[in-house]
Design a protein around this motif. Structure first.
Motif, PDB file in Angstrom:
ATOM      1  N   LYS A  14       0.863  -0.975   0.027  1.00 45.01           N
ATOM      2  CA  LYS A  14      -0.022  -0.003  -0.095  1.00 45.01           C
ATOM      3  C   LYS A  14       0.945   1.236  -0.071  1.00 45.01           C
ATOM      4  CE  LYS A  14      -3.722   2.294   2.541  1.00 45.01           C
ATOM      5  NZ  LYS A  14      -4.600   2.134   3.416  1.00 45.01           N
ATOM      6  N   ALA A  15       1.898   1.279   0.814  1.00 38.86           N
ATOM      7  CA  ALA A  15       2.838   2.415   0.751  1.00 38.86           C
ATOM      8  C   ALA A  15       3.593   2.605  -0.460  1.00 38.86           C
ATOM      9  CB  ALA A  15       3.785   2.349   1.901  1.00 38.86           C
ATOM     10  N   PHE A  16       3.952   1.509  -1.069  1.00 42.96           N
ATOM     11  CA  PHE A  16       4.774   1.502  -2.265  1.00 42.96           C
ATOM     12  C   PHE A  16       3.494   2.046  -3.523  1.00 42.96           C
ATOM     13  CE2 PHE A  16       5.547  -0.956  -6.399  1.00 42.96           C
ATOM     14  CZ  PHE A  16       6.670  -0.291  -6.605  1.00 42.96           C
ATOM     15  N   LYS A  17       2.407   1.666  -3.420  1.00 42.40           N
ATOM     16  CA  LYS A  17       1.341   2.027  -4.457  1.00 42.40           C
ATOM     17  C   LYS A  17       1.120   3.583  -4.156  1.00 42.40           C
ATOM     18  CE  LYS A  17      -2.237  -0.597  -5.248  1.00 42.40           C
ATOM     19  NZ  LYS A  17      -3.313  -1.751  -4.902  1.00 42.40           N
ATOM     20  N   ASN A  18       1.184   4.174  -3.181  1.00 40.19           N
ATOM     21  CA  ASN A  18       0.579   5.346  -2.740  1.00 40.19           C
ATOM     22  C   ASN A  18       1.769   6.416  -2.586  1.00 40.19           C
ATOM     23  OD1 ASN A  18      -2.132   4.898  -2.744  1.00 40.19           O
ATOM     24  ND2 ASN A  18      -1.575   4.310  -0.557  1.00 40.19           N
ATOM     25  N   TYR A  19       3.265   5.868  -2.830  1.00 39.68           N
ATOM     26  CA  TYR A  19       4.368   6.722  -2.637  1.00 39.68           C
ATOM     27  C   TYR A  19       4.246   8.006  -3.987  1.00 39.68           C
ATOM     28  CZ  TYR A  19       9.018   8.578  -2.737  1.00 39.68           C
ATOM     29  OH  TYR A  19      10.373   9.462  -2.738  1.00 39.68           O
ATOM     30  N   TYR A  20       4.038   7.732  -4.965  1.00 36.83           N
ATOM     31  CA  TYR A  20       3.913   8.855  -6.101  1.00 36.83           C
ATOM     32  C   TYR A  20       2.385   9.139  -6.303  1.00 36.83           C
ATOM     33  CZ  TYR A  20       8.508   7.477  -7.823  1.00 36.83           C
ATOM     34  OH  TYR A  20       9.842   7.335  -7.764  1.00 36.83           O
ATOM     35  N   GLN A  21       1.661   8.935  -5.109  1.00 32.44           N
ATOM     36  CA  GLN A  21       0.409   9.696  -5.264  1.00 32.44           C
ATOM     37  C   GLN A  21       0.411  10.673  -4.294  1.00 32.44           C
ATOM     38  OE1 GLN A  21      -3.080   7.437  -4.271  1.00 32.44           O
ATOM     39  NE2 GLN A  21      -4.490   8.605  -5.524  1.00 32.44           N
ATOM     40  N   GLN A  22       0.954  10.343  -3.015  1.00 31.89           N
ATOM     41  CA  GLN A  22       0.614  11.307  -1.874  1.00 31.89           C
ATOM     42  C   GLN A  22       2.123  11.876  -1.372  1.00 31.89           C
ATOM     43  OE1 GLN A  22      -1.054   8.250   0.841  1.00 31.89           O
ATOM     44  NE2 GLN A  22      -3.172   8.495   0.250  1.00 31.89           N
ATOM     45  N   PRO A  25       3.937  13.470  -5.122  1.00 33.48           N
ATOM     46  CA  PRO A  25       3.246  13.135  -6.389  1.00 33.48           C
ATOM     47  C   PRO A  25       3.771  13.529  -7.864  1.00 33.48           C
ATOM     48  CG  PRO A  25       2.320  14.679  -4.781  1.00 33.48           C
ATOM     49  CD  PRO A  25       3.611  14.327  -4.311  1.00 33.48           C
ATOM     50  N   ASN A  26       3.605  12.425  -8.433  1.00 34.77           N
ATOM     51  CA  ASN A  26       3.827  12.345  -9.799  1.00 34.77           C
ATOM     52  C   ASN A  26       3.007  11.547 -10.703  1.00 34.77           C
ATOM     53  OD1 ASN A  26       5.263  11.626 -12.586  1.00 34.77           O
ATOM     54  ND2 ASN A  26       7.087  12.601 -11.838  1.00 34.77           N
ATOM     55  N   SER A  27       2.127  11.938 -11.464  1.00 37.69           N
ATOM     56  CA  SER A  27       0.880  11.241 -12.036  1.00 37.69           C
ATOM     57  C   SER A  27       1.567  10.178 -13.003  1.00 37.69           C
ATOM     58  CB  SER A  27       0.165  12.020 -12.905  1.00 37.69           C
ATOM     59  OG  SER A  27       0.648  12.872 -13.802  1.00 37.69           O
ATOM     60  N   ARG A  28       2.668  10.563 -13.946  1.00 35.24           N
ATOM     61  CA  ARG A  28       3.186   9.491 -14.870  1.00 35.24           C
ATOM     62  C   ARG A  28       3.620   8.197 -13.914  1.00 35.24           C
ATOM     63  NH1 ARG A  28       9.052  10.671 -17.253  1.00 35.24           N
ATOM     64  NH2 ARG A  28       9.581  10.234 -14.954  1.00 35.24           N
ATOM     65  N   ASN A  29       4.463   8.509 -13.132  1.00 36.46           N
ATOM     66  CA  ASN A  29       5.263   7.444 -12.160  1.00 36.46           C
ATOM     67  C   ASN A  29       4.197   6.501 -11.403  1.00 36.46           C
ATOM     68  OD1 ASN A  29       7.621   8.599 -13.061  1.00 36.46           O
ATOM     69  ND2 ASN A  29       8.145   9.273 -11.039  1.00 36.46           N
ATOM     70  N   TYR A  30       3.122   7.150 -10.996  1.00 35.54           N
ATOM     71  CA  TYR A  30       1.829   6.673 -10.214  1.00 35.54           C
ATOM     72  C   TYR A  30       1.274   5.568 -11.344  1.00 35.54           C
ATOM     73  CZ  TYR A  30      -2.137   5.674  -7.543  1.00 35.54           C
ATOM     74  OH  TYR A  30      -3.257   4.949  -6.788  1.00 35.54           O
ATOM     75  N   LEU A  32       2.569   4.270 -14.065  1.00 32.62           N
ATOM     76  CA  LEU A  32       3.548   3.228 -14.149  1.00 32.62           C
ATOM     77  C   LEU A  32       3.645   2.159 -13.061  1.00 32.62           C
ATOM     78  CD1 LEU A  32       5.976   2.195 -15.933  1.00 32.62           C
ATOM     79  CD2 LEU A  32       7.511   3.488 -14.223  1.00 32.62           C
ATOM     80  N   ILE A  33       3.514   2.590 -11.723  1.00 33.62           N
ATOM     81  CA  ILE A  33       3.364   1.601 -10.725  1.00 33.62           C
ATOM     82  C   ILE A  33       2.343   0.820 -10.804  1.00 33.62           C
ATOM     83  CG2 ILE A  33       3.482   1.546  -8.351  1.00 33.62           C
ATOM     84  CD1 ILE A  33       6.085   2.260  -9.442  1.00 33.62           C
ATOM     85  N   ILE A  34       0.996   1.598 -10.987  1.00 32.22           N
ATOM     86  CA  ILE A  34      -0.368   0.917 -11.187  1.00 32.22           C
ATOM     87  C   ILE A  34      -0.525  -0.284 -12.240  1.00 32.22           C
ATOM     88  CG2 ILE A  34      -2.842   1.082 -11.242  1.00 32.22           C
ATOM     89  CD1 ILE A  34      -1.590   1.806  -8.363  1.00 32.22           C
ATOM     90  N   THR A  35      -0.134   0.172 -13.297  1.00 32.24           N
ATOM     91  CA  THR A  35       0.062  -0.549 -14.596  1.00 32.24           C
ATOM     92  C   THR A  35       0.944  -1.860 -14.309  1.00 32.24           C
ATOM     93  OG1 THR A  35      -0.513   1.399 -15.942  1.00 32.24           O
ATOM     94  CG2 THR A  35       0.307  -0.612 -17.076  1.00 32.24           C
ATOM     95  N   GLY A  36       2.120  -1.637 -13.844  1.00 31.47           N
ATOM     96  CA  GLY A  36       2.974  -2.622 -13.482  1.00 31.47           C
ATOM     97  C   GLY A  36       2.468  -3.818 -12.661  1.00 31.47           C
ATOM     98  N   ASP A  45       7.573  -3.665 -22.260  1.00 30.81           N
ATOM     99  CA  ASP A  45       6.349  -3.690 -22.976  1.00 30.81           C
ATOM    100  C   ASP A  45       5.384  -2.455 -22.397  1.00 30.81           C
ATOM    101  OD1 ASP A  45       6.711  -5.807 -24.720  1.00 30.81           O
ATOM    102  OD2 ASP A  45       6.138  -7.159 -23.073  1.00 30.81           O
ATOM    103  N   ILE A  46       5.350  -2.325 -21.177  1.00 29.39           N
ATOM    104  CA  ILE A  46       4.716  -1.378 -20.508  1.00 29.39           C
ATOM    105  C   ILE A  46       5.183   0.175 -20.966  1.00 29.39           C
ATOM    106  CG2 ILE A  46       4.321   0.005 -18.174  1.00 29.39           C
ATOM    107  CD1 ILE A  46       4.351  -2.774 -16.865  1.00 29.39           C
ATOM    108  N   LEU A  47       6.544   0.055 -21.208  1.00 24.87           N
ATOM    109  CA  LEU A  47       7.179   1.489 -21.486  1.00 24.87           C
ATOM    110  C   LEU A  47       7.039   1.790 -23.013  1.00 24.87           C
ATOM    111  CD1 LEU A  47      10.617   1.386 -19.870  1.00 24.87           C
ATOM    112  CD2 LEU A  47       8.561   2.396 -18.954  1.00 24.87           C
TER     113      LEU A  47
END
Length: 125
Positions: A14-22, A25-30, A32-36, A45-47
């Motif tokens: 949960k902390a890993f998923k929310n790092y780039y959200q809270q 904040p960086n929407s691109r990185n967030y 990327l994490i959620i998609t991965g 393939d993701i990139l």
């Protein structure tokens, strides 16, 4: 390049998923994490995903599946985009400001190029 290990502790995940959200904040990185975390795709393939891969410009809606040719195997693969991926894309991504060929995870330094595998590794690490 070293490898990463799976996160088995739900609080750490949960902390890993929310790092780039809270925290940083960086929407691109967030996205990327959620998609991965929510797809069975390799990082290469993701990139390589473009807005045309995840958004239907004719219907003006997010697609339910990602259809790609995997770089490593050359096989065509169709991956379901679950609710978490679509919700994250809806909140943080702007397809109307991009073309179907625009990289979903574009490099900030090298315009018109996707994020590098090395930079993606640094984001995840």
């Amino acid at each position: 390049m070293s490898t990463t290990q799976p996160i088995k502790n739900s609080e750490q995940l949960k902390a890993f998923k929310n790092y780039y959200q809270q925290e940083k904040p960086n929407s691109r990185n967030y996205i990327l994490i959620i998609t991965g975390l929510n797809s069975a795709l390799r990082i290469s393939d993701i990139l390589s995903l473009t807005y045309g891969d995840v958004y239907d410009y004719q219907k003006k809606a997010w697609k339910t599946h990602i259809s790609i040719i995997e770089q490593k195997t050359g096989k065509t693969n169709r991956i379901y985009m679950n609710q978490e991926i679509r919700r994250t894309l809806e909140l943080y991504s702007f397809p109307d400001q991009n073309t179907p060929s625009t990289w979903l995870f574009g490099s900030q330094l090298q315009k018109n190029k996707p994020l590098s595998r090395y930079q993606a590794f640094r984001i995840v690490k």
